[in-house]
Motif scaffolding. Structure first.
Motif, PDB file in Angstrom:
ATOM      1  N   ASP A 228      26.136 -26.635 -28.683  1.00 29.72           N
ATOM      2  CA  ASP A 228      27.200 -27.316 -29.424  1.00 29.72           C
ATOM      3  C   ASP A 228      28.542 -27.298 -28.688  1.00 29.72           C
ATOM      4  O   ASP A 228      29.560 -27.734 -29.231  1.00 29.72           O
ATOM      5  N   GLY A 229      28.515 -26.753 -27.448  1.00 30.07           N
ATOM      6  CA  GLY A 229      29.736 -26.760 -26.649  1.00 30.07           C
ATOM      7  C   GLY A 229      30.759 -25.706 -27.028  1.00 30.07           C
ATOM      8  O   GLY A 229      31.910 -25.772 -26.578  1.00 30.07           O
ATOM      9  N   ASP A 230      30.373 -24.713 -27.824  1.00 29.32           N
ATOM     10  CA  ASP A 230      31.296 -23.650 -28.233  1.00 29.32           C
ATOM     11  C   ASP A 230      31.162 -22.480 -27.254  1.00 29.32           C
ATOM     12  O   ASP A 230      30.492 -21.486 -27.514  1.00 29.32           O
ATOM     13  N   ARG A 231      31.787 -22.618 -26.103  1.00 27.71           N
ATOM     14  CA  ARG A 231      31.640 -21.600 -25.050  1.00 27.71           C
ATOM     15  C   ARG A 231      32.255 -20.265 -25.456  1.00 27.71           C
ATOM     16  O   ARG A 231      31.746 -19.203 -25.072  1.00 27.71           O
ATOM     17  N   GLU A 232      33.330 -20.308 -26.201  1.00 23.59           N
ATOM     18  CA  GLU A 232      33.986 -19.066 -26.609  1.00 23.59           C
ATOM     19  C   GLU A 232      33.062 -18.219 -27.470  1.00 23.59           C
ATOM     20  O   GLU A 232      32.916 -17.014 -27.251  1.00 23.59           O
ATOM     21  N   GLN A 233      32.419 -18.854 -28.445  1.00 24.79           N
ATOM     22  CA  GLN A 233      31.496 -18.094 -29.283  1.00 24.79           C
ATOM     23  C   GLN A 233      30.282 -17.647 -28.458  1.00 24.79           C
ATOM     24  O   GLN A 233      29.792 -16.524 -28.616  1.00 24.79           O
ATOM     25  N   ALA A 234      29.787 -18.515 -27.581  1.00 23.00           N
ATOM     26  CA  ALA A 234      28.640 -18.158 -26.750  1.00 23.00           C
ATOM     27  C   ALA A 234      28.961 -16.927 -25.912  1.00 23.00           C
ATOM     28  O   ALA A 234      28.122 -16.017 -25.771  1.00 23.00           O
ATOM     29  N   LEU A 235      30.168 -16.858 -25.362  1.00 32.82           N
ATOM     30  CA  LEU A 235      30.565 -15.715 -24.547  1.00 32.82           C
ATOM     31  C   LEU A 235      30.611 -14.444 -25.390  1.00 32.82           C
ATOM     32  O   LEU A 235      30.098 -13.389 -24.980  1.00 32.82           O
ATOM     33  N   ARG A 236      31.198 -14.550 -26.564  1.00 33.29           N
ATOM     34  CA  ARG A 236      31.342 -13.379 -27.435  1.00 33.29           C
ATOM     35  C   ARG A 236      29.965 -12.866 -27.903  1.00 33.29           C
ATOM     36  O   ARG A 236      29.690 -11.667 -27.850  1.00 33.29           O
ATOM     37  N   VAL A 237      29.120 -13.772 -28.319  1.00 29.37           N
ATOM     38  CA  VAL A 237      27.836 -13.359 -28.885  1.00 29.37           C
ATOM     39  C   VAL A 237      26.866 -12.914 -27.793  1.00 29.37           C
ATOM     40  O   VAL A 237      26.092 -11.982 -27.984  1.00 29.37           O
ATOM     41  N   GLY A 257      24.823 -16.134 -17.301  1.00 24.92           N
ATOM     42  CA  GLY A 257      24.847 -17.584 -17.306  1.00 24.92           C
ATOM     43  C   GLY A 257      25.984 -18.141 -18.148  1.00 24.92           C
ATOM     44  O   GLY A 257      26.613 -19.136 -17.774  1.00 24.92           O
ATOM     45  N   VAL A 258      26.264 -17.493 -19.279  1.00 26.78           N
ATOM     46  CA  VAL A 258      27.381 -17.933 -20.117  1.00 26.78           C
ATOM     47  C   VAL A 258      28.698 -17.686 -19.396  1.00 26.78           C
ATOM     48  O   VAL A 258      29.595 -18.535 -19.400  1.00 26.78           O
ATOM     49  N   ILE A 259      28.840 -16.520 -18.764  1.00 26.45           N
ATOM     50  CA  ILE A 259      30.061 -16.210 -18.018  1.00 26.45           C
ATOM     51  C   ILE A 259      30.300 -17.263 -16.929  1.00 26.45           C
ATOM     52  O   ILE A 259      31.432 -17.698 -16.693  1.00 26.45           O
ATOM     53  N   LEU A 260      29.216 -17.697 -16.293  1.00 31.93           N
ATOM     54  CA  LEU A 260      29.322 -18.662 -15.205  1.00 31.93           C
ATOM     55  C   LEU A 260      30.011 -19.951 -15.658  1.00 31.93           C
ATOM     56  O   LEU A 260      30.778 -20.554 -14.895  1.00 31.93           O
ATOM     57  N   VAL A 261      29.761 -20.339 -16.922  1.00 28.74           N
ATOM     58  CA  VAL A 261      30.360 -21.596 -17.389  1.00 28.74           C
ATOM     59  C   VAL A 261      31.598 -21.370 -18.262  1.00 28.74           C
ATOM     60  O   VAL A 261      32.444 -22.268 -18.370  1.00 28.74           O
ATOM     61  N   ALA A 262      31.711 -20.164 -18.855  1.00 19.76           N
ATOM     62  CA  ALA A 262      32.803 -19.943 -19.809  1.00 19.76           C
ATOM     63  C   ALA A 262      33.913 -19.059 -19.279  1.00 19.76           C
ATOM     64  O   ALA A 262      35.061 -19.168 -19.719  1.00 19.76           O
ATOM     65  N   ALA A 263      33.591 -18.167 -18.335  1.00 24.30           N
ATOM     66  CA  ALA A 263      34.614 -17.240 -17.837  1.00 24.30           C
ATOM     67  C   ALA A 263      34.293 -16.821 -16.411  1.00 24.30           C
ATOM     68  O   ALA A 263      34.008 -15.648 -16.145  1.00 24.30           O
ATOM     69  N   ILE A 285      14.679  -6.277 -10.872  1.00 18.59           N
ATOM     70  CA  ILE A 285      15.112  -6.807  -9.569  1.00 18.59           C
ATOM     71  C   ILE A 285      14.536  -8.208  -9.375  1.00 18.59           C
ATOM     72  O   ILE A 285      15.229  -9.134  -8.939  1.00 18.59           O
ATOM     73  N   PHE A 286      13.249  -8.357  -9.706  1.00 21.48           N
ATOM     74  CA  PHE A 286      12.598  -9.664  -9.595  1.00 21.48           C
ATOM     75  C   PHE A 286      13.347 -10.706 -10.419  1.00 21.48           C
ATOM     76  O   PHE A 286      13.678 -11.792  -9.916  1.00 21.48           O
ATOM     77  N   GLU A 287      13.625 -10.391 -11.674  1.00 14.78           N
ATOM     78  CA  GLU A 287      14.288 -11.356 -12.560  1.00 14.78           C
ATOM     79  C   GLU A 287      15.704 -11.685 -12.066  1.00 14.78           C
ATOM     80  O   GLU A 287      16.129 -12.842 -12.088  1.00 14.78           O
ATOM     81  N   LEU A 288      16.424 -10.670 -11.632  1.00 10.65           N
ATOM     82  CA  LEU A 288      17.795 -10.896 -11.170  1.00 10.65           C
ATOM     83  C   LEU A 288      17.814 -11.746  -9.903  1.00 10.65           C
ATOM     84  O   LEU A 288      18.626 -12.675  -9.766  1.00 10.65           O
ATOM     85  N   CYS A 289      16.919 -11.458  -8.962  1.00 12.83           N
ATOM     86  CA  CYS A 289      16.893 -12.249  -7.731  1.00 12.83           C
ATOM     87  C   CYS A 289      16.444 -13.686  -7.993  1.00 12.83           C
ATOM     88  O   CYS A 289      16.925 -14.628  -7.343  1.00 12.83           O
ATOM     89  N   ARG A 290      15.539 -13.866  -8.951  1.00 11.65           N
ATOM     90  CA  ARG A 290      15.175 -15.234  -9.331  1.00 11.65           C
ATOM     91  C   ARG A 290      16.389 -15.976  -9.906  1.00 11.65           C
ATOM     92  O   ARG A 290      16.577 -17.170  -9.651  1.00 11.65           O
ATOM     93  N   TRP A 291      17.207 -15.262 -10.662  1.00  9.57           N
ATOM     94  CA  TRP A 291      18.421 -15.868 -11.212  1.00  9.57           C
ATOM     95  C   TRP A 291      19.377 -16.250 -10.072  1.00  9.57           C
ATOM     96  O   TRP A 291      19.953 -17.345 -10.072  1.00  9.57           O
ATOM     97  N   LEU A 292      19.510 -15.366  -9.097  1.00  7.17           N
ATOM     98  CA  LEU A 292      20.382 -15.661  -7.955  1.00  7.17           C
ATOM     99  C   LEU A 292      19.866 -16.868  -7.173  1.00  7.17           C
ATOM    100  O   LEU A 292      20.646 -17.729  -6.743  1.00  7.17           O
ATOM    101  N   LEU A 293      18.539 -16.933  -6.983  1.00  7.19           N
ATOM    102  CA  LEU A 293      17.951 -18.087  -6.295  1.00  7.19           C
ATOM    103  C   LEU A 293      18.264 -19.384  -7.040  1.00  7.19           C
ATOM    104  O   LEU A 293      18.648 -20.390  -6.439  1.00  7.19           O
ATOM    105  N   ALA A 294      18.089 -19.342  -8.366  1.00  8.26           N
ATOM    106  CA  ALA A 294      18.311 -20.537  -9.176  1.00  8.26           C
ATOM    107  C   ALA A 294      19.760 -20.992  -9.149  1.00  8.26           C
ATOM    108  O   ALA A 294      20.047 -22.163  -9.389  1.00  8.26           O
TER     109      ALA A 294
END
Length: 568
Positions: A228-237, A257-263, A285-294
């Protein structure tokens, strides 16, 4: 004159009678003893199974119950205990035994609900549906029934019905926060109205304050707020979810991911914290590195991996993400070295072999690549999670043939996937106009649903145009035509069957009877033209054959038509 038995004869009769009575007593004692022994034996098996289950020896408990049920297949108590043992062992056998309990004790509605829960746990929707249908109408307002019905409808994609069940649960007990959360999430998914979405988000926000569902509510609200485009609430929650005591690496990555777009200024500090927390945990480590790759930070991930202890770097999940990094950078020799040299990856061995197949193919060794891929499938065995991962991986690599092979393997390992997998396999083979693959699909459908006329019709036609399994093809063609004589496709299959058996005149008679209503159908024209050409009526056949070529034919059919057109 008094008539009586002579003394000797009387004594003989008495003696025989005594022997008969004695024999009857012996037989009764034997049978009674045998029954008593069977009862004692069954009781001992049950006691042994109970004791083994109590001390956690589930295999021993299951074995004792198996022996008991061999001689007493309708023993209700044994099926109850076997269901509990299977539940604890996370075995799909729980479904069978829950069903038997429900059948043996038809008045027990709770047994039917337990059957529903077991079937849903293993995604066996057909069995869960049967269990739900077996619950008497008077028991369908029970909370456990409504919960099972809602989850069944969710898995079946019937969101409206699921919403209704959750609404009933909430109406019964407004303090049922889990049902209230599910209801609000469904309302969010199904609504495009801003006011309705806001009301649902507010309901989820209230659930964030409830300890029992705080984490799930925070996850759902984060996603909804982003949508819904409410980045502030997304960041807080998302921060609430990421810092919860039960948070997973997925929650922390969602927050990143929220920080990347909101803060964005907060990203590096938060990323450092996630790295520190994951540094000794290979799966994280696997999950974090996959996130970095993406997110285009592959070099950063590789650099970070180099700082980790050797035993961590050599863990299979870390090796897997290194392989993903090499693929992203097209470093095929490094991928070959990583996946061919070194030790087995244990439970992840199928992935190592799949990665090595990718390395071989990219380096031009197609034969070796295929061999390694087949070895990867064998290593996966019947492991549903591994096969699912291989399907996803081959899909991301654009390896359609290998993906289909993995899908067939999954279908063998988990027959419950039939409803999902067979349509996908059909679409794959139909898109490629692959008659061999289509035969395989329809053979499987008939194996699972022997009365499926559409599958029989298609399989008959595929056998006939391929000139294989002709006796069976003729049987199928005759069966479907008899069952649905007005179906044009069944008529075409039967006519082709007659033609191949040398009864072309009868085939033509049947087709000509339908010609007036089917002349505009290119598929009908194709086979009508073939029959006419086979008896020398080529001038009549030519326009029909040319019309038939405009139909969506398989290569085998196209070749038949072109061969007739080229004849003089």
């Amino acid at each position: 004159m008094r008539v009586g038995f002579p003394g000797r004869l009387a004594r003989r009769v008495v003696s025989v009678s005594f022997q008969v009575v004695l024999l009857a007593m012996v037989v009764a004692a034997f049978l009674g003893g045998r029954a008593a022994y069977a009862e004692w034996r069954a009781r001992r098996f049950y006691q042994s199974a109970t004791a083994a289950a109590q001390r956690g020896d589930l295999p021993q408990s299951a074995f004792a119950l198996y022996l008991l049920l061999r001689s007493r297949p309708d023993d209700l108590a044994a099926h109850r205990l076997m269901a509990e043992v299977a539940d604890r062992a996370k075995s799909p056998q729980a479904i069978f035994h829950r069903r038997r309990v429900a059948e043996l004790d038809p008045a027990d509605a709770a047994a039917k609900i337990a059957w529903v829960d077991a079937a849903l746990r293993f995604n066996q929707l057909a069995s869960a549906g049967q269990a739900l249908d077996a619950v008497p109408p008077g028991e369908r307002d029970r909370a456990d029934y409504l919960r099972g019905r809602a989850h069944y409808d969710l898995l079946a994609g019937r969101l409206g019905e699921a919403e209704t069940s959750f609404a009933k649960l909430v109406a019964q007990d407004p303090r049922n926060h889990s049902a209230a959360l599910s209801l609000a999430v469904l309302q969010l998914q199904r609504s495009r109205d801003p006011a309705a979405r806001l009301a649902a988000r507010n309901a989820i926000q209230r659930m964030v304050e409830e300890p029992e569902c705080r984490l799930d509510a925070a996850r759902a609200l984060t996603v909804a707020s982003l949508q819904d485009g409410d980045r502030e609430q997304a960041l807080r929650v998302s921060r609430i979810a990421a810092t919860d005591a039960q948070a997973t690496i997925a929650d922390r990555l969602l927050h990143l991911g929220v920080i990347l777009v909101a803060a964005p200024p907060q990203l590096e500090d938060q990323l450092a914290q996630v790295k520190a927390r994951a540094a000794t945990k290979p799966v994280e480590i696997f999950e974090l590195c996959r996130w970095l790759l993406a997110h285009g930070r592959a070099a950063e991930g590789e650099s970070w991996l180099s700082t980790l202890p050797e035993e961590v770097r050599l863990a299979p999940p870390v090796q897997m993400v290194r392989a993903d990094g090499y693929i992203a950078a097209a470093r095929w020799m490094d991928l070959e070295t990583l996946t061919v040299a070194g030790d087995s990856w244990g439970q992840f061995e199928a992935y190592r072999l799949a990665y090595s197949a990718r390395a071989s193919r990219e380096r031009g060794d197609v034969g070796i690549a295929h061999t390694r891929w087949l070895t990867a499938l064998r290593a996966a065995g019947d492991s549903v999670p591994v096969l699912r991962a291989l399907i996803q991986t081959t899909g991301s690599w654009s390896w359609p043939d290998e993906q289909v092979e993995a899908e067939w393997a999954l279908l063998r390992a988990e027959p419950a996937q039939t409803a999902t997998m067979l349509p996908r396999l059909y679409d794959h083979y139909r898109g490629r106009r692959d008659a061999v693959g289509l035969r395989r699909v329809f053979e499987k459908i008939i194996e699972l649903r022997p009365g499926d006329l559409a599958a029989k019709r298609n399989l008959a036609m595929l056998y006939l145009i391929g000139r294989i399994q002709l006796p069976h093809a003729h049987e199928l063609a005759a069966e479907v035509h008899a069952a649905e004589p007005e179906n044009l496709d069944s008529l075409i299959a039967f006519a082709l069957s007659l033609h191949l058996r040398g009864e072309t005149a009868e085939a033509l008679r049947l087709l000509e009877a339908r010609n007036a209503g089917a002349a505009a159908n290119p598929y009908f024209s194709a086979y009508y033209g073939l029959m006419l050409a086979s008896i020398g009526r080529r001038d009549e056949a030519r326009p029909l054959l040319e019309c038939g070529l405009t139909s969506q034919l398989l290569p085998e059919e196209t070749n038949l038509l072109r061969a007739e057109l080229e004849r003089r």
